[in-house]
Design a protein around this motif. Structure first.
Motif, mmCIF file in Angstrom:
data_model
loop_
_atom_site.group_PDB
_atom_site.id
_atom_site.type_symbol
_atom_site.label_atom_id
_atom_site.label_comp_id
_atom_site.label_asym_id
_atom_site.label_seq_id
_atom_site.Cartn_x
_atom_site.Cartn_y
_atom_site.Cartn_z
ATOM 1 N N LEU A 235 -4.972 4.156 -8.509
ATOM 2 C CA LEU A 235 -3.543 4.046 -7.971
ATOM 3 C C LEU A 235 -3.418 5.548 -7.106
ATOM 4 O O LEU A 235 -3.100 5.598 -6.482
ATOM 5 N N SER A 236 -3.424 6.042 -8.340
ATOM 6 C CA SER A 236 -2.958 7.486 -8.137
ATOM 7 C C SER A 236 -3.649 8.362 -7.004
ATOM 8 O O SER A 236 -3.474 9.354 -6.636
ATOM 9 N N ASN A 237 -5.172 7.854 -7.088
ATOM 10 C CA ASN A 237 -6.122 8.213 -6.014
ATOM 11 C C ASN A 237 -5.876 8.059 -4.367
ATOM 12 O O ASN A 237 -5.958 8.319 -3.548
ATOM 13 N N LEU B 243 -0.723 4.799 8.077
ATOM 14 C CA LEU B 243 -1.052 4.840 6.974
ATOM 15 C C LEU B 243 -2.143 5.767 6.228
ATOM 16 O O LEU B 243 -1.766 5.860 4.972
ATOM 17 N N LEU B 244 -2.709 6.300 7.480
ATOM 18 C CA LEU B 244 -3.937 7.508 6.685
ATOM 19 C C LEU B 244 -3.058 8.696 5.608
ATOM 20 O O LEU B 244 -3.482 9.468 4.290
ATOM 21 N N PHE B 245 -1.893 8.925 5.748
ATOM 22 C CA PHE B 245 -1.251 9.908 5.373
ATOM 23 C C PHE B 245 -0.918 9.200 3.948
ATOM 24 O O PHE B 245 -0.596 10.663 2.876
ATOM 25 N N PHE B 246 -0.698 8.247 3.999
ATOM 26 C CA PHE B 246 -0.098 8.243 2.433
ATOM 27 C C PHE B 246 -1.771 7.198 1.359
ATOM 28 O O PHE B 246 -1.281 7.024 0.336
ATOM 29 N N VAL B 247 -2.975 8.127 1.947
ATOM 30 C CA VAL B 247 -3.876 8.066 0.614
ATOM 31 C C VAL B 247 -3.343 8.798 -0.371
ATOM 32 O O VAL B 247 -3.990 9.964 0.372
ATOM 33 N N PRO B 248 -3.197 9.051 -1.239
ATOM 34 C CA PRO B 248 -2.968 9.957 -2.441
ATOM 35 C C PRO B 248 -3.874 10.567 -2.018
ATOM 36 O O PRO B 248 -3.242 12.127 -2.341
ATOM 37 N N SER C 209 -4.187 5.018 -3.796
ATOM 38 C CA SER C 209 -3.335 2.982 -3.674
ATOM 39 C C SER C 209 -4.257 1.962 -3.163
ATOM 40 O O SER C 209 -4.731 1.625 -4.592
ATOM 41 N N LEU C 210 -3.563 1.191 -2.766
ATOM 42 C CA LEU C 210 -4.858 0.215 -2.457
ATOM 43 C C LEU C 210 -6.000 0.026 -1.317
ATOM 44 O O LEU C 210 -6.414 -0.268 -0.760
ATOM 45 N N PHE C 211 -6.291 1.505 -0.964
ATOM 46 C CA PHE C 211 -6.821 2.026 -0.040
ATOM 47 C C PHE C 211 -8.005 1.082 0.114
ATOM 48 O O PHE C 211 -8.332 0.311 1.313
ATOM 49 N N LYS D 47 3.379 9.266 -5.733
ATOM 50 C CA LYS D 47 1.841 9.823 -5.681
ATOM 51 C C LYS D 47 2.130 11.207 -4.436
ATOM 52 O O LYS D 47 2.051 12.397 -4.559
ATOM 53 N N VAL D 48 2.402 10.314 -3.560
ATOM 54 C CA VAL D 48 2.477 11.243 -2.277
ATOM 55 C C VAL D 48 3.605 12.343 -1.929
ATOM 56 O O VAL D 48 3.538 13.100 -1.574
ATOM 57 N N THR E 38 -3.628 14.359 -0.208
ATOM 58 C CA THR E 38 -2.558 15.214 -0.576
ATOM 59 C C THR E 38 -2.486 16.159 -1.962
ATOM 60 O O THR E 38 -1.936 16.705 -2.502
ATOM 61 N N ASP E 39 -3.919 15.620 -2.321
ATOM 62 C CA ASP E 39 -3.480 15.602 -4.060
ATOM 63 C C ASP E 39 -4.499 17.788 -4.021
ATOM 64 O O ASP E 39 -5.260 17.633 -2.486
ATOM 65 N N MET F 83 3.268 2.058 -3.883
ATOM 66 C CA MET F 83 2.117 1.804 -4.651
ATOM 67 C C MET F 83 1.578 3.926 -4.260
ATOM 68 O O MET F 83 1.555 4.248 -5.377
ATOM 69 N N ALA F 84 1.299 4.172 -3.015
ATOM 70 C CA ALA F 84 1.292 5.628 -2.230
ATOM 71 C C ALA F 84 2.691 7.077 -2.845
ATOM 72 O O ALA F 84 2.159 8.003 -3.231
ATOM 73 N N TYR G 22 0.676 -0.400 -0.283
ATOM 74 C CA TYR G 22 0.183 -0.028 -0.485
ATOM 75 C C TYR G 22 0.765 0.980 0.240
ATOM 76 O O TYR G 22 0.640 1.898 -0.889
ATOM 77 N N ALA H 205 4.231 15.201 -3.834
ATOM 78 C CA ALA H 205 3.010 16.539 -3.063
ATOM 79 C C ALA H 205 3.641 17.118 -1.941
ATOM 80 O O ALA H 205 3.743 18.465 -1.531
#
Lengths: 164, 456
Positions: free
Chosen positions: B365-367, B220-225, B369-371, A28-29, B228-229, A24-25, A21, A32
């Motif tokens: 995935l760009s928005n 892990l919350l921070f890594f939801v792309p 990831s695997l969330f 993109k992160v 920070t979009d 993959m992130a 996870y 930013a």
């Protein structure tokens, strides 16, 4: 511990899924966090940035406020934008943003030039007309260029003939 | 001067929220200081925005600012006195192992990163045109959004009917800064991230029975792309993440209430539920889902009529706002057609494209990831290990809003409804992200802790 085997499996699965996870992130992160720079930390940070991006105007917010400050408030402002053109629509909405408390009339023009198809503009109904990505009709006289896609035509108080 | 005003403005929000938090939690003998700090921010925003809206109809300018400040300080003082009377003690529980310290350190770094990214970004388009514009016009009008703004079709594209929690909080900072400062006002949004991540850590830890699943979920919350979009995340001034935090608090405390039966958890749940429709229009749907979940918990545990009464009072802000808009005869853009069976039948052909778009979005995935895949896997894993009522509530809380949001596109008034889905769906999904992390935290609980079903 009741189920050491299950605990190990649980931990291994959690670690694998968590790492996948994050991996993959990261593409993109990370940008930013890394990309971009501190823009001017000013009162109009956001609108200045948009106005520069859309019409290449420096300190555009203050410029628009100055323009509006010079206009009478008794009639609405016309804002002509190109239909289906995102940039000119954004410009039109930014003008509406700064135009408060004046009434704003957004007019969508099908083309960049003065179009014969669109509804004729009655200049007498406005104190000024902004043209976003649209060429003002010759009948309104020369406009004042504020930016690359933005012109503005102040309408004098005297009666103006309706354009054909 | 602007910075000093900003700091004082933020502090008054915290003082008001601290008072409200203590009034709601006063029956607890010991209060977690970090939890109080986070709830103070959320209820502070709610209190200040409601006070500004109500008082702004009566007075304006400096009088309004002084009146609201006095109210904030008075609420803070009242809460403090009630806390003293109940002999409330504040505790600041620290991590107990190196691993926990590491996770907490990473969360702190991530919160700093969000503040940093927020400084670099401008407000997003909707952040400016849908939210900040109301604060600016209210500031120019002496402290209240002018009636002319609601009644004219000039600025209908700014959605005059959107609720005022964010704009009024922004206005409060403007009043203290002395100008509508588009840079200073962005300070609000990283605070929502900080409160969201901290409360996720606390609630996740309590529901999971040990702290580290909560800490890990917060990391892990921070890594939801999409967080920070720049097209709807935390850093661009949109209302979706704040809504997500209020929803987390509502559902999280409802689950604590379900587990422990303590009324103070129910009060926090009810207060957060009431603020959902005041944060964003879609908050009405989250209010409905959260309300149904609350009713299920009350019905199952056979709680007293008093709890039902409190639940029945939660739509008050929503109703008052709707009445206000009706009285003003507000213009607004119609993104949706009238909901009717005929329209539904007419647009039945949209079912497959809507489902497809939803599925594609959730695995983008760009928005994300695997969330969302992780959330589904966590649900299935947790169901396989243990089925309980808590999981049913979480299932409803996560997936019912998604189903309702997806169904709303049957009534989309846009010619190209797929474009409508593409532009709005990611932001709608963001509203459930924090609650969905609770599911992951529950699934992270190791098998040996399975019997520990009461929160610590």
């Amino acid at each position: 511990m009741e189920y050491p085997g299950r605990l190990v499996l649980h931990t291994v699965c959690t670690a694998i899924v968590g790492c996948a996870y994050v991996a993959m992130a990261l593409p993109k992160v990370l940008p930013a966090v890394k990309d971009g720079s501190f823009r001017s930390l000013t009162t109009f940070q956001t609108t200045d940035t948009y106005l520069f991006a859309c019409a290449e105007i420096m300190d555009g917010s203050q410029l628009l406020l100055d323009v509006f400050g010079s206009l009478p408030t008794n009639k609405p402002i016309g804002v002509v934008v190109q239909e289906n053109n995102a940039v000119t629509n954004v410009l039109g909405m930014l003008i509406a943003y700064f135009g408060w408390p004046r009434e704003i009339k957004l007019i969508a023009n099908p083309e960049a030039g003065p179009s014969p198809k669109n509804e004729p503009i009655d200049p007498a109904a406005f104190t000024a007309i902004f043209f976003c990505g649209v060429t003002p009709p010759a009948t309104l006289g020369p406009g004042i260029r504020l930016g690359s896609h933005l012109m503005f035509v102040p309408i004098p108080e005297t009666a103006v003939p309706r354009q054909p | 001067m602007i910075l000093a005003g900003l700091v004082v403005g933020l502090m008054t929000i915290f003082v008001a929220g601290f008072g409200v938090t203590l009034l709601l939690l006063q029956t607890a003998p010991r209060l977690n200081g970090f939890e109080c700090f986070c709830l103070s921010w959320l209820f502070g925003c709610g209190t200040v925005s409601v006070l500004l809206f109500v008082c702004g109809t009566l007075v304006s300018g400096l009088t309004l600012q002084v009146l609201v400040t006095v109210c904030c300080v008075a609420i803070g003082f009242w809460g403090w006195k009630m806390g003293q009377r109940s002999q409330v003690q504040f505790v600041f529980p620290l991590p107990t192992s190196p691993m926990q310290w590491l996770l907490v350190g990473v969360v702190a770094l991530q919160i700093s990163a969000i503040f940093f990214i927020s400084c670099k970004h401008t407000l997003g388009w909707d952040g400016l045109i849908n939210w900040e514009i109301k604060a600016r016009y209210a500031f120019l009008n002496g402290g209240s959004v002018p009636a002319q703004y609601y009644q004219s079709d000039s600025r209908v594209f700014t959605h005059p009917q959107y609720p005022l929690m964010i704009p009024m909080t922004e206005l409060w900072l403007y009043l203290w800064m002395g100008e509508p400062n588009q840079f200073g006002v962005k300070a609000i949004f990283p605070f929502f991230y900080a409160t969201g991540a901290t409360l996720l850590a606390l609630l996740g830890g309590r529901l999971a029975g040990r702290p580290w699943p909560g800490y890990l979920a917060a990391v892990l919350l921070f890594f939801v792309p999409f967080i920070t979009d720049d097209n709807g995340g935390v850093v661009v001034g949109y209302a979706d993440f704040p809504l997500s935090v209020f929803y987390l608090v509502a559902i999280g405390y409802l689950l604590l209430f379900l587990a422990a039966g303590e009324s103070r958890h129910f009060y926090i749940y009810a207060a957060s539920l009431a603020l959902l429709p005041w944060t964003k229009r879609e908050g009405s749907i989250l209010w409905l889902v959260g309300g149904v979940a609350g009713a299920l918990v009350l019905w199952r545990n056979k709680h007293s009529y008093r709890a039902w009464l409190i639940l029945a009072l939660t739509p008050l802000i929503l109703l008052a706002w709707r009445v206000y808009l009706r009285v003003l005869q507000t213009f607004d853009l119609d993104d949706f057609m009238a909901v009717s069976f005929g329209t539904l039948r007419l647009n039945a052909g949209r079912a497959i494209p809507i489902g497809r778009e939803l599925l594609f979005e959730m695995v983008r995935l760009s928005n994300w990831s695997l969330f969302w895949l992780v959330v589904v896997a966590a649900f299935l894993y947790r169901v396989a290990r243990r089925k309980d009522f808590c999981l049913l509530i979480l299932f409803i809380a996560v997936f019912a809003p998604i189903a309702l949001y997806a169904s709303s596109y049957f009534f989309s008034g846009h010619k190209d409804y797929l474009w409508h889905i593409g532009t709005s769906l990611p932001r709608l999904l963001l509203q459930m992200v924090l609650v969905a992390w609770l599911v992951v935290a529950l699934a992270l609980r190791p098998p040996d802790a399975i019997s520990a079903n009461r929160p610590q």
